[in-house]
Design a protein around this motif. Structure first.
Motif, PDB file in Angstrom:
ATOM      1  N   ILE A  40       0.833  -1.204   0.000  1.00 24.88           N
ATOM      2  CA  ILE A  40       0.000   0.000   0.000  1.00 24.88           C
ATOM      3  C   ILE A  40       0.867   1.254   0.000  1.00 24.88           C
ATOM      4  CG2 ILE A  40      -1.632   1.345   1.407  1.00 24.88           C
ATOM      5  CD1 ILE A  40      -2.882  -1.414   2.194  1.00 24.88           C
ATOM      6  N   ASN A  41       1.894   1.274   0.844  1.00 27.42           N
ATOM      7  CA  ASN A  41       2.796   2.432   0.894  1.00 27.42           C
ATOM      8  C   ASN A  41       3.496   2.640  -0.447  1.00 27.42           C
ATOM      9  OD1 ASN A  41       2.106   2.920   3.557  1.00 27.42           O
ATOM     10  ND2 ASN A  41       3.881   1.845   4.379  1.00 27.42           N
ATOM     11  N   GLN A  42       3.944   1.559  -1.059  1.00 22.59           N
ATOM     12  CA  GLN A  42       4.619   1.633  -2.357  1.00 22.59           C
ATOM     13  C   GLN A  42       3.682   2.215  -3.425  1.00 22.59           C
ATOM     14  OE1 GLN A  42       5.393  -2.177  -4.139  1.00 22.59           O
ATOM     15  NE2 GLN A  42       7.061  -1.366  -5.390  1.00 22.59           N
ATOM     16  N   LYS A  43       2.457   1.722  -3.490  1.00 25.05           N
ATOM     17  CA  LYS A  43       1.497   2.205  -4.491  1.00 25.05           C
ATOM     18  C   LYS A  43       1.129   3.669  -4.240  1.00 25.05           C
ATOM     19  CE  LYS A  43       1.278  -1.491  -6.872  1.00 25.05           C
ATOM     20  NZ  LYS A  43       1.904  -1.542  -8.194  1.00 25.05           N
ATOM     21  N   ILE A  45      -8.681   4.550  -1.360  1.00 24.79           N
ATOM     22  CA  ILE A  45      -9.023   3.653  -0.261  1.00 24.79           C
ATOM     23  C   ILE A  45      -7.904   2.640  -0.108  1.00 24.79           C
ATOM     24  CG2 ILE A  45     -10.676   1.992   0.640  1.00 24.79           C
ATOM     25  CD1 ILE A  45     -12.725   3.419  -1.228  1.00 24.79           C
ATOM     26  N   ASN A  46      -7.251   2.664   1.036  1.00 28.68           N
ATOM     27  CA  ASN A  46      -6.183   1.726   1.352  1.00 28.68           C
ATOM     28  C   ASN A  46      -6.757   0.627   2.235  1.00 28.68           C
ATOM     29  OD1 ASN A  46      -4.046   3.199   0.039  1.00 28.68           O
ATOM     30  ND2 ASN A  46      -4.197   4.679   1.696  1.00 28.68           N
ATOM     31  N   CYS A  47      -6.678  -0.620   1.746  1.00 24.77           N
ATOM     32  CA  CYS A  47      -7.288  -1.761   2.439  1.00 24.77           C
ATOM     33  C   CYS A  47      -6.209  -2.642   3.055  1.00 24.77           C
ATOM     34  CB  CYS A  47      -8.136  -2.566   1.458  1.00 24.77           C
ATOM     35  SG  CYS A  47      -9.415  -1.588   0.658  1.00 24.77           S
ATOM     36  N   TYR A  48      -6.203  -2.720   4.378  1.00 27.99           N
ATOM     37  CA  TYR A  48      -5.176  -3.424   5.147  1.00 27.99           C
ATOM     38  C   TYR A  48      -5.726  -4.706   5.758  1.00 27.99           C
ATOM     39  CZ  TYR A  48      -2.896   1.187   5.225  1.00 27.99           C
ATOM     40  OH  TYR A  48      -2.316   2.385   4.878  1.00 27.99           O
ATOM     41  N   SER A  49      -4.902  -5.736   5.765  1.00 27.55           N
ATOM     42  CA  SER A  49      -5.246  -6.964   6.463  1.00 27.55           C
ATOM     43  C   SER A  49      -5.160  -6.709   7.969  1.00 27.55           C
ATOM     44  CB  SER A  49      -4.288  -8.090   6.067  1.00 27.55           C
ATOM     45  OG  SER A  49      -4.475  -9.192   6.930  1.00 27.55           O
ATOM     46  N   PHE A  50      -6.237  -6.985   8.664  1.00 27.48           N
ATOM     47  CA  PHE A  50      -6.282  -6.773  10.111  1.00 27.48           C
ATOM     48  C   PHE A  50      -5.160  -7.521  10.818  1.00 27.48           C
ATOM     49  CE2 PHE A  50      -7.662  -8.248  14.306  1.00 27.48           C
ATOM     50  CZ  PHE A  50      -7.844  -7.030  14.947  1.00 27.48           C
ATOM     51  N   ASP A  51      -4.910  -8.767  10.429  1.00 30.44           N
ATOM     52  CA  ASP A  51      -3.880  -9.576  11.085  1.00 30.44           C
ATOM     53  C   ASP A  51      -2.502  -8.929  11.011  1.00 30.44           C
ATOM     54  OD1 ASP A  51      -5.655 -11.535  11.912  1.00 30.44           O
ATOM     55  OD2 ASP A  51      -5.352 -12.768  10.124  1.00 30.44           O
ATOM     56  N   GLU A  52      -2.219  -8.237   9.917  1.00 27.54           N
ATOM     57  CA  GLU A  52      -0.906  -7.620   9.757  1.00 27.54           C
ATOM     58  C   GLU A  52      -0.764  -6.331  10.569  1.00 27.54           C
ATOM     59  OE1 GLU A  52       2.103  -5.643   6.485  1.00 27.54           O
ATOM     60  OE2 GLU A  52       0.036  -6.036   5.910  1.00 27.54           O
ATOM     61  N   VAL A  53      -1.821  -5.539  10.652  1.00 30.00           N
ATOM     62  CA  VAL A  53      -1.687  -4.196  11.223  1.00 30.00           C
ATOM     63  C   VAL A  53      -2.469  -3.988  12.522  1.00 30.00           C
ATOM     64  CG1 VAL A  53      -1.213  -3.172   8.971  1.00 30.00           C
ATOM     65  CG2 VAL A  53      -3.566  -3.245   9.829  1.00 30.00           C
ATOM     66  N   LYS A  54      -2.975  -5.042  13.113  1.00 30.54           N
ATOM     67  CA  LYS A  54      -3.860  -4.892  14.277  1.00 30.54           C
ATOM     68  C   LYS A  54      -3.237  -4.092  15.418  1.00 30.54           C
ATOM     69  CE  LYS A  54      -2.713  -9.526  15.788  1.00 30.54           C
ATOM     70  NZ  LYS A  54      -3.183 -10.881  15.709  1.00 30.54           N
ATOM     71  N   ASP A  55      -1.925  -4.144  15.574  1.00 33.82           N
ATOM     72  CA  ASP A  55      -1.265  -3.397  16.642  1.00 33.82           C
ATOM     73  C   ASP A  55      -0.972  -1.949  16.252  1.00 33.82           C
ATOM     74  OD1 ASP A  55      -1.288  -5.659  18.278  1.00 33.82           O
ATOM     75  OD2 ASP A  55       0.638  -6.363  17.487  1.00 33.82           O
ATOM     76  N   ASP A  56      -1.152  -1.619  14.979  1.00 35.00           N
ATOM     77  CA  ASP A  56      -0.843  -0.278  14.477  1.00 35.00           C
ATOM     78  C   ASP A  56      -2.056   0.427  13.875  1.00 35.00           C
ATOM     79  OD1 ASP A  56       1.921  -0.345  15.092  1.00 35.00           O
ATOM     80  OD2 ASP A  56       2.295  -1.577  13.310  1.00 35.00           O
ATOM     81  N   MET A  57      -3.241  -0.029  14.181  1.00 35.69           N
ATOM     82  CA  MET A  57      -4.437   0.538  13.561  1.00 35.69           C
ATOM     83  C   MET A  57      -4.603   2.026  13.873  1.00 35.69           C
ATOM     84  SD  MET A  57      -7.173  -2.577  13.793  1.00 35.69           S
ATOM     85  CE  MET A  57      -8.539  -1.578  13.273  1.00 35.69           C
ATOM     86  N   ASP A  58      -4.325   2.443  15.089  1.00 35.71           N
ATOM     87  CA  ASP A  58      -4.458   3.858  15.437  1.00 35.71           C
ATOM     88  C   ASP A  58      -3.551   4.717  14.568  1.00 35.71           C
ATOM     89  OD1 ASP A  58      -6.398   3.474  17.375  1.00 35.71           O
ATOM     90  OD2 ASP A  58      -4.960   3.375  19.026  1.00 35.71           O
ATOM     91  N   ARG A  59      -2.320   4.280  14.372  1.00 39.67           N
ATOM     92  CA  ARG A  59      -1.367   5.021  13.538  1.00 39.67           C
ATOM     93  C   ARG A  59      -1.880   5.116  12.103  1.00 39.67           C
ATOM     94  NH1 ARG A  59       2.011   3.093  10.003  1.00 39.67           N
ATOM     95  NH2 ARG A  59       1.996   0.994  10.847  1.00 39.67           N
TER      96      ARG A  59
END
Length: 143
Positions: free
Chosen positions: A101-104, A117-131
């Motif tokens: 997503i960052n690259q695109k 719209i940037n779509c993130y996998s919850f499992d990957e970013v669950k600890d960084d969702m606020d950021r």
């Protein structure tokens, strides 16, 4: 003549599976198609097969289903594909890992689009969702 101040709205969404993501995106995509806005999807993973299953089970007009299926739900193989996006695209959906997503987002001219719209996998970013949420105007499921 007063220049129109067009600001790109950057949204994010979080999903736990391909089907979950597609269920989040379908109402948004349907609305944009009805408003005759163009949508471009760039994805790190192939979503075509799961989308076909889902589309068969939702209550939409066949014409809308066909338009949704014709969006680019396949993996992009060409690194330069972002440079080839048609000028008349108003909505871009980016699906994949945070790195993808960052690259695109670095490759696109954000001012060209009405919505990103940037779509993130919850499992990957669950600890960084606020950021991640703080970097965006809103969360898609709030729309």
């Amino acid at each position: 003549m007063v220049a129109q101040n067009k600001k790109t709205e950057e949204l994010c969404c979080f999903y736990v599976s391909d089907f979950h993501l597609e269920m989040i995106l379908l109402p948004y995509i349907n609305k944009k198609i009805e408003e005759q806005e163009n949508i471009y999807i760039t994805t790190e993973n192939n979503l075509k097969s799961s989308l076909k299953i889902l589309i068969e089970r939702v209550n939409l007009k066949d014409e809308i289903k066909e338009k949704i299926l014709n969006l680019n739900w396949d993996v992009q193989k060409n690194e330069e594909e972002m440079n080839l996006i048609k000028e008349n695209i108003s909505n871009i959906i980016i699906i994949g890992s945070e790195n993808f997503i960052n690259q695109k987002n670095k490759q696109i001219n954000k001012e060209k689009y009405k919505n990103i719209i940037n779509c993130y996998s919850f499992d990957e970013v669950k600890d960084d969702m606020d950021r991640i949420i703080k970097k965006h105007n809103d969360v898609l499921n709030n729309k």
